[in-house]
Each structure stands twice: as C-alpha cells, then as structure tokens.
Design a protein around this motif. Structure first.
Motif, PDB file in Angstrom:
ATOM      1  N   SER A  16       0.846  -1.194   0.000  1.00 29.07           N
ATOM      2  CA  SER A  16       0.000   0.000   0.000  1.00 29.07           C
ATOM      3  C   SER A  16       0.880   1.242   0.000  1.00 29.07           C
ATOM      4  O   SER A  16       2.076   1.182   0.310  1.00 29.07           O
ATOM      5  N   PHE A  17       0.268   2.371  -0.322  1.00 22.43           N
ATOM      6  CA  PHE A  17       1.005   3.628  -0.260  1.00 22.43           C
ATOM      7  C   PHE A  17       1.357   3.982   1.183  1.00 22.43           C
ATOM      8  O   PHE A  17       2.347   4.674   1.427  1.00 22.43           O
ATOM      9  N   ASP A  18       0.567   3.517   2.141  1.00 19.74           N
ATOM     10  CA  ASP A  18       0.917   3.737   3.548  1.00 19.74           C
ATOM     11  C   ASP A  18       2.224   3.022   3.885  1.00 19.74           C
ATOM     12  O   ASP A  18       3.063   3.553   4.623  1.00 19.74           O
ATOM     13  N   ASP A  19       2.391   1.805   3.360  1.00 24.75           N
ATOM     14  CA  ASP A  19       3.654   1.086   3.558  1.00 24.75           C
ATOM     15  C   ASP A  19       4.820   1.890   2.987  1.00 24.75           C
ATOM     16  O   ASP A  19       5.872   2.043   3.624  1.00 24.75           O
ATOM     17  N   ALA A  24       9.648   5.376   3.273  1.00 20.25           N
ATOM     18  CA  ALA A  24      10.377   6.550   2.799  1.00 20.25           C
ATOM     19  C   ALA A  24      10.600   7.564   3.918  1.00 20.25           C
ATOM     20  O   ALA A  24      11.623   8.259   3.940  1.00 20.25           O
ATOM     21  N   HIS A  25       9.649   7.661   4.842  1.00 18.37           N
ATOM     22  CA  HIS A  25       9.827   8.556   5.991  1.00 18.37           C
ATOM     23  C   HIS A  25      11.060   8.135   6.787  1.00 18.37           C
ATOM     24  O   HIS A  25      11.883   8.975   7.178  1.00 18.37           O
ATOM     25  N   ARG A  26      11.193   6.845   6.989  1.00 21.69           N
ATOM     26  CA  ARG A  26      12.344   6.325   7.732  1.00 21.69           C
ATOM     27  C   ARG A  26      13.641   6.544   6.948  1.00 21.69           C
ATOM     28  O   ARG A  26      14.674   6.894   7.529  1.00 21.69           O
ATOM     29  N   PHE A  27      13.590   6.342   5.646  1.00 19.62           N
ATOM     30  CA  PHE A  27      14.770   6.551   4.808  1.00 19.62           C
ATOM     31  C   PHE A  27      15.214   8.011   4.862  1.00 19.62           C
ATOM     32  O   PHE A  27      16.402   8.307   5.048  1.00 19.62           O
TER      33      PHE A  27
END
Length: 240
Positions: A16-19, A24-27
């Motif tokens: 999902s886009f949530d995944d 990406a937030h973590r990256f």
C-alpha cells in the motif's frame, strides 16, 4: 520484556502507499532530512490514468494546496524531472533565477512549511512510466553535499520506490521479455561493482566510449534514467 518495534516493509514487500510512506519517511530521516515526496509523472504504457499520485510526509495542508492549485505545472523541481537523467539539488542560491513568477510563488509558499531545499531523482520504468522522488531539508546549505555523499543510495532507493508505487497503483509489472547481450551484461555487471567506464574498459579490453555506448543501450532497454537505476532494474529482473 519489551517487544521490538516492527520495521516498515521493503519497497518490494510494500502492499500500500501507507507502507511506502512509512518506508520513505524512515529513509529520509536516516539521511537527516525532514520530508520526502514522490510524484508520478507518467503511467505505464496502456494503463488508464489514475489521477494524481503523490506520496509524501509533507504537512497535509501543503499537500492539499499543492494538488488543488496544480502546482506541479509551476514547480521547477518537477519541470526538471521531465528531462533530467541524473539527480539534482534544488533550493540553493540562484536556483530560481531561470524561472518565472509561478515557480517563485510555489517556493515562497513552501517556505511557510519549512520546505527550503532538497535533492530530487527522476525515475523511470521499462513500460514508459516515470516519476520523481525527493528528500527535503528545513534548513539551507546541505542539499548539494548530501547529494554528493549519498548519490547512489538515494538513486537506488528512488528506483525501488518508483517500481513499488507503479505496482501498487497499476498492478503487477507487465514483464515483457527483455534480453541483454553478453557484452551489455558484462558491462553492467562491472558497473554494479562500482567500476567507472574507464576502469570497466580496461578490465574487459574495450574503449571507454564503447562501455558508455553499451550502458546507453541498456538504459534504453530498461527505461532507466541513468546507469545507477539501470543496475537496480537489472538486478530486480535477474538480468545480471
């Protein structure tokens, strides 16, 4: 005993886009960045357009304003992505000098949300799909150095993110049969090992111009923006 926090799935595991947003937030945080953003620019050939696909952790108010006011048509970061083949930084002194009032308005309003500078990577797929992935800083003076230091890392993540976003939006990749010549695979394999065109040429006994010729052909076959993304796509397709 505390339960370890679960990690976001990899891009290939994302469903999902949530995944993808969590990943990406973590990256971006790992790079010392404040935000990330991905915008789809073109769907795969033959796929029905699904409207705007923006995946980001920008403040919701900015995301809504950006989409509602169609700022992608004025945003120079997006404009550059249509033609660029390599990552680029934006927001530094003089960046807006070649752009008009529309671009300045986008950037002026972005500063309200501390979106000041960053790095962007044009992404592409073998089916003609394209997008742009970027990371953003809320302070100035570091984007260019970050791109110099983390270029390959950002490009590889962007390529995987784009492939996952296309898969989630449009379904599994239509895997047309792709074949690389033995020489193309050889050149790409040494490129994947980190060798320059000159070093690869010396290793396999051809000229650097011939190496670049083969890399250009590989990029064209894979729909890759550049050799770093070509390596990522070739590995994903088990071509090398």
């Amino acid at each position: 005993m505390p339960v370890p926090a679960s990690s976001p799935p990899t891009a290939r595991e994302a469903t999902s886009f949530d995944d993808l947003r969590a990943l990406a937030h973590r990256f971006a945080a790992g790079l010392g960045c404040d935000y990330f953003a991905y915008l789809a620019l073109r769907p795969p050939a033959g796929a029905a357009h699904r409207g705007e696909i923006l995946v980001s952790d920008y403040p919701p108010e900015w995301q809504a304003r950006y989409l509602c006011r169609h700022y992608k048509y004025h945003d120079p970061v997006v404009t550059l992505a249509h033609d660029a083949r390599e990552p680029y930084s934006w927001g530094h002194a003089g960046f807006l000098s070649a752009y008009g009032k529309g671009a300045r308005r986008v950037f002026d309003e972005a500063t309200e949300f501390r979106i000041l500078e960053g790095c962007a990577v044009p992404t592409a797929g073998v089916a003609g799909d394209a997008g742009v992935f970027g990371v953003t800083l809320s302070h100035r003076g570091q984007a260019r150095q970050m791109l110099r230091d983390r270029d390959d890392q950002i490009q590889l993540f962007a390529a995987d993110f784009h492939a996952a976003a296309v898969r989630i939006a449009y379904g599994p990749e239509r895997k047309a049969r792709l074949e690389l010549s033995p020489r193309q695979r050889e050149v790409l394999a040494w490129t994947a090992e980190g060798l320059s065109s000159e070093a690869t040429a010396e290793r396999i006994g051809i000229t650097a111009s011939a190496v670049n010729y083969h890399l250009t052909a590989v990029c064209r076959k894979l729909g890759a923006a550049n050799k770093v993304q070509a390596v990522a796509l070739a590995i994903r397709r088990a071509l090398i």
